[in-house]
Design a protein around this motif. Structure first.
Motif, PDB file in Angstrom:
ATOM      1  N   ASP A 148       8.621  -1.859   1.701  1.00 17.58           N
ATOM      2  CA  ASP A 148       7.442  -1.970   0.698  1.00 17.58           C
ATOM      3  C   ASP A 148       7.450  -3.048  -0.118  1.00 17.58           C
ATOM      4  OD1 ASP A 148       6.050  -1.106  -1.580  1.00 17.58           O
ATOM      5  OD2 ASP A 148       6.683   0.983  -1.844  1.00 17.58           O
ATOM      6  N   PRO A 149       6.439  -3.695   0.016  1.00 17.47           N
ATOM      7  CA  PRO A 149       6.192  -4.909  -0.710  1.00 17.47           C
ATOM      8  C   PRO A 149       6.250  -5.116  -2.169  1.00 17.47           C
ATOM      9  CG  PRO A 149       4.175  -4.284   0.027  1.00 17.47           C
ATOM     10  CD  PRO A 149       5.059  -3.453   0.748  1.00 17.47           C
ATOM     11  N   ASN A 150       6.111  -3.687  -2.994  1.00 14.78           N
ATOM     12  CA  ASN A 150       6.168  -3.455  -4.387  1.00 14.78           C
ATOM     13  C   ASN A 150       7.547  -3.220  -4.714  1.00 14.78           C
ATOM     14  OD1 ASN A 150       3.451  -3.280  -5.314  1.00 14.78           O
ATOM     15  ND2 ASN A 150       3.158  -1.740  -3.668  1.00 14.78           N
ATOM     16  N   LEU A 151       8.518  -2.927  -4.031  1.00 15.51           N
ATOM     17  CA  LEU A 151       9.831  -2.652  -4.228  1.00 15.51           C
ATOM     18  C   LEU A 151      10.804  -3.810  -3.450  1.00 15.51           C
ATOM     19  CD1 LEU A 151       9.860   1.142  -3.766  1.00 15.51           C
ATOM     20  CD2 LEU A 151       9.652   0.052  -5.988  1.00 15.51           C
ATOM     21  N   ALA A 152      10.420  -4.373  -2.363  1.00 14.58           N
ATOM     22  CA  ALA A 152      11.575  -5.067  -1.743  1.00 14.58           C
ATOM     23  C   ALA A 152      12.157  -6.210  -2.419  1.00 14.58           C
ATOM     24  CB  ALA A 152      11.056  -5.462  -0.310  1.00 14.58           C
ATOM     25  N   ALA A 153      13.190  -6.757  -2.238  1.00 13.91           N
ATOM     26  CA  ALA A 153      14.005  -7.766  -2.825  1.00 13.91           C
ATOM     27  C   ALA A 153      13.484  -9.132  -1.834  1.00 13.91           C
ATOM     28  CB  ALA A 153      15.302  -7.841  -2.894  1.00 13.91           C
ATOM     29  N   TYR A 154      13.350 -10.186  -2.429  1.00  9.22           N
ATOM     30  CA  TYR A 154      13.008 -11.512  -1.766  1.00  9.22           C
ATOM     31  C   TYR A 154      13.576 -11.602  -0.350  1.00  9.22           C
ATOM     32  CZ  TYR A 154      12.402 -16.346  -0.694  1.00  9.22           C
ATOM     33  OH  TYR A 154      12.278 -17.512  -0.039  1.00  9.22           O
ATOM     34  N   ARG A 155      14.952 -11.372  -0.191  1.00  7.54           N
ATOM     35  CA  ARG A 155      15.654 -11.654   1.039  1.00  7.54           C
ATOM     36  C   ARG A 155      14.818 -10.279   2.329  1.00  7.54           C
ATOM     37  NH1 ARG A 155      16.726 -16.100   1.816  1.00  7.54           N
ATOM     38  NH2 ARG A 155      17.252 -15.092   4.017  1.00  7.54           N
ATOM     39  N   GLU A 156      14.540  -9.187   1.663  1.00  7.39           N
ATOM     40  CA  GLU A 156      13.862  -8.458   2.490  1.00  7.39           C
ATOM     41  C   GLU A 156      12.456  -8.956   2.944  1.00  7.39           C
ATOM     42  OE1 GLU A 156      15.079  -4.124   1.236  1.00  7.39           O
ATOM     43  OE2 GLU A 156      14.881  -5.028  -0.744  1.00  7.39           O
ATOM     44  N   LEU A 157      11.709  -9.123   1.991  1.00 10.87           N
ATOM     45  CA  LEU A 157      10.398  -9.751   2.323  1.00 10.87           C
ATOM     46  C   LEU A 157      10.544 -10.929   3.158  1.00 10.87           C
ATOM     47  CD1 LEU A 157       8.779  -9.757  -1.404  1.00 10.87           C
ATOM     48  CD2 LEU A 157       8.289  -8.142   0.438  1.00 10.87           C
ATOM     49  N   ILE A 158      11.223 -11.904   2.878  1.00 19.52           N
ATOM     50  CA  ILE A 158      11.316 -12.818   3.806  1.00 19.52           C
ATOM     51  C   ILE A 158      11.799 -12.738   5.072  1.00 19.52           C
ATOM     52  CG2 ILE A 158      13.893 -13.941   3.696  1.00 19.52           C
ATOM     53  CD1 ILE A 158      10.747 -16.016   3.050  1.00 19.52           C
ATOM     54  N   ARG A 159      12.388 -11.674   5.493  1.00 17.13           N
ATOM     55  CA  ARG A 159      12.652 -11.246   6.693  1.00 17.13           C
ATOM     56  C   ARG A 159      11.328 -10.685   7.834  1.00 17.13           C
ATOM     57  NH1 ARG A 159      18.182  -7.917   5.738  1.00 17.13           N
ATOM     58  NH2 ARG A 159      19.866  -9.695   5.891  1.00 17.13           N
ATOM     59  N   VAL A 160      10.318 -10.276   6.910  1.00 15.61           N
ATOM     60  CA  VAL A 160       9.332  -9.626   7.742  1.00 15.61           C
ATOM     61  C   VAL A 160       8.155 -10.783   8.396  1.00 15.61           C
ATOM     62  CG1 VAL A 160       7.026  -8.251   7.186  1.00 15.61           C
ATOM     63  CG2 VAL A 160       9.231  -7.861   5.975  1.00 15.61           C
TER      64      VAL A 160
ATOM     65  N   LEU B 206       2.925 -11.214  -8.422  1.00 12.14           N
ATOM     66  CA  LEU B 206       1.821 -10.210  -8.554  1.00 12.14           C
ATOM     67  C   LEU B 206       2.247  -8.968  -8.755  1.00 12.14           C
ATOM     68  CD1 LEU B 206      -1.202  -9.869  -8.147  1.00 12.14           C
ATOM     69  CD2 LEU B 206      -1.205  -9.251  -5.654  1.00 12.14           C
ATOM     70  N   ARG B 207       3.277  -8.402  -8.233  1.00 12.63           N
ATOM     71  CA  ARG B 207       3.605  -7.068  -8.605  1.00 12.63           C
ATOM     72  C   ARG B 207       4.195  -6.742  -9.694  1.00 12.63           C
ATOM     73  NH1 ARG B 207       8.894  -6.952  -4.133  1.00 12.63           N
ATOM     74  NH2 ARG B 207      10.620  -7.302  -5.703  1.00 12.63           N
ATOM     75  N   MET B 208       4.610  -7.864 -10.571  1.00 11.32           N
ATOM     76  CA  MET B 208       4.823  -7.682 -11.990  1.00 11.32           C
ATOM     77  C   MET B 208       3.930  -7.677 -12.770  1.00 11.32           C
ATOM     78  SD  MET B 208       7.454 -11.063 -12.073  1.00 11.32           S
ATOM     79  CE  MET B 208       8.164 -10.738 -13.836  1.00 11.32           C
ATOM     80  N   ARG B 209       2.692  -7.574 -12.385  1.00  6.87           N
ATOM     81  CA  ARG B 209       1.380  -7.239 -13.065  1.00  6.87           C
ATOM     82  C   ARG B 209       0.718  -6.194 -12.647  1.00  6.87           C
ATOM     83  NH1 ARG B 209       0.172 -12.656 -11.298  1.00  6.87           N
ATOM     84  NH2 ARG B 209      -1.726 -11.832 -10.471  1.00  6.87           N
ATOM     85  N   LYS B 210       0.786  -5.694 -11.209  1.00  3.55           N
ATOM     86  CA  LYS B 210       0.115  -4.739 -10.735  1.00  3.55           C
ATOM     87  C   LYS B 210       0.701  -4.283  -9.380  1.00  3.55           C
ATOM     88  CE  LYS B 210      -3.918  -5.396  -8.923  1.00  3.55           C
ATOM     89  NZ  LYS B 210      -3.649  -5.500  -7.314  1.00  3.55           N
TER      90      LYS B 210
END
Length: 395
Positions: free
Chosen positions: A328-340, A354-358
């Motif tokens: 989930d891109p709204n919840l995942a940590a940086y290390r999780e996102l970078i693996r995608v 971005l998700r800090m705003r919306k």
């Protein structure tokens, strides 16, 4: 961009305006010594569109600027017996040997620079009959450029195996970047490629000299190295283990990979050449470690049981092993996102900003952030929805 043929044509027409009267340049010498650097690499060579031109290469400065370099050997005469090289003493089809003089090469380089054909020099060489003498002449060339002609351009100098510590120190004061080729991933593999070089003394010890002599004021672009891929039957995992040592212990800025290509007349002419895709996959593996900062344990998941990479993105192979549920891109940590797959360091940071705003509710929002949706979508869950395909976990 000026080609090697253009440089030779300029020589033939005496069009090097800074050389002065009475200086004759041999076009065949220019062409042969330019061609001789075909397998010396200073930028990633894999491209689906075109092959790199011999005699011309591109490098990237510390600020990311791409510069075009006059790429040449000082001499193609060599006393080593590298089994893949057409300049080796054991090659039955050795070409005519040529050498520059320091003044000749310095003035050609300066003329090309002043004519806006190049922005710098990439200088390599065969060992000649005496490596120390060739190193001295290469350094004299750089001295003339820097001190006599006030040459401000970029210089990458190849250090000859076994070069003295004093020569290396002088090179580091004159060049922006230096390199010495590993050629192989281990001492035994180098011995198979070239029995006249010592892996420990001629190469690794010289790399340590560069590491230890480097200060804040010299060698702004650091040192690099290069391996010949597949000449000694090494696995990609063998290469990766060696590269980890180079980055961690030697402090090289970049490693370059050159797929083995058999040359007629050499001792290895009957060996099978390596596909360019293998070189490309090694660069992707290198990128995952150096830029994405993947842990080595994660990268090892991309190798098969024999230690080789397949002809597919190693990041995809790693993702299939590590990602067991949609991210989930709204919840995942940086290390999780970078693996995608399809998400890089920049797009991962943009997602977090971005998700800090919306909340992110649509693929198009991710695409606007630089995410390659086609690759990333099977691994994501966006606004509670995910793609129905099971491609991410299929073989």
């Amino acid at each position: 961009m000026v080609t090697l043929e253009k440089i030779a044509h300029l020589a033939e027409d005496c069009a090097f305006d800074s050389l002065g009267p009475g200086v004759n340049i041999n076009p065949k010498k220019l062409s042969t010594l330019g061609e001789g650097t075909r397998h010396d690499v200073c930028a990633s060579t894999y491209s689906p569109r075109e092959s790199p031109l011999p005699g011309i290469c591109h490098a990237f400065t510390q600020d990311g600027r791409c510069v075009s370099l006059f790429k040449t050997l000082y001499t193609n005469h060599c006393s080593h017996q590298c089994n893949y090289c057409i300049n080796a003493t054991n090659c039955s089809r050795r070409v005519q040997t040529f050498s520059y003089t320091p003044d000749e090469l310095a003035r050609i380089t300066l003329s090309l620079y002043r004519s806006n054909y190049i922005e710098g020099l990439f200088l390599s060489s065969g060992a000649g009959r005496d490596e120390d003498m060739i190193m001295e002449r290469m350094l004299e060339t750089l001295q003339k450029l820097r001190k006599q002609y006030d040459f401000p351009g970029y210089i990458h100098l190849k250090i000859l195996p076994g070069a003295s510590k004093a020569h290396i120190q002088q090179a580091m004061e004159l060049a922006d970047r230096v390199s010495i080729n590993l050629e192989a991933a281990s001492a035994s593999q180098l011995n198979e490629i070239c029995a006249t070089k010592s892996y420990e003394n001629d190469i690794l010890q010289r790399q340590r000299y560069i590491r230890d002599l480097r200060t804040e004021g010299n060698l702004p672009a650091g040192q690099t190295t290069q391996l010949v891929v597949g000449a000694a039957g090494e696995s990609d995992q063998d290469i990766f283990k060696r590269i980890l040592y180079e980055y961690k212990d030697i402090g090289v800025k970049r490693a370059y990979y050159s797929a083995f290509s058999p040359q007629k007349g050499t001792a290895f002419e009957s060996r099978e050449g390596q596909p360019l895709w293998r070189e490309h996959r090694l660069y992707q593996m290198d990128w995952l470690y150096r830029i994405y900062h993947f842990p080595p344990a994660d990268i090892h998941m991309a190798f098969d049981e024999n230690g080789f990479l397949s002809n597919s993105d190693p990041k995809l192979a790693i993702a299939r092993e590590l990602i067991d549920s949609p991210v989930d891109p709204n919840l995942a940590a940086y290390r999780e996102l970078i693996r995608v797959p399809g998400i890089g360091p920049r797009s991962a940071k943009r997602i977090i900003a971005l998700r800090m705003r919306k909340n992110i509710v649509a693929k198009r929002e991710l695409e606007a952030l630089g995410v390659v949706i086609k690759r990333a979508a099977p691994f994501l869950k966006i606004n509670g929805w995910r793609d129905t395909t099971l491609e991410m976990w299929s073989g």
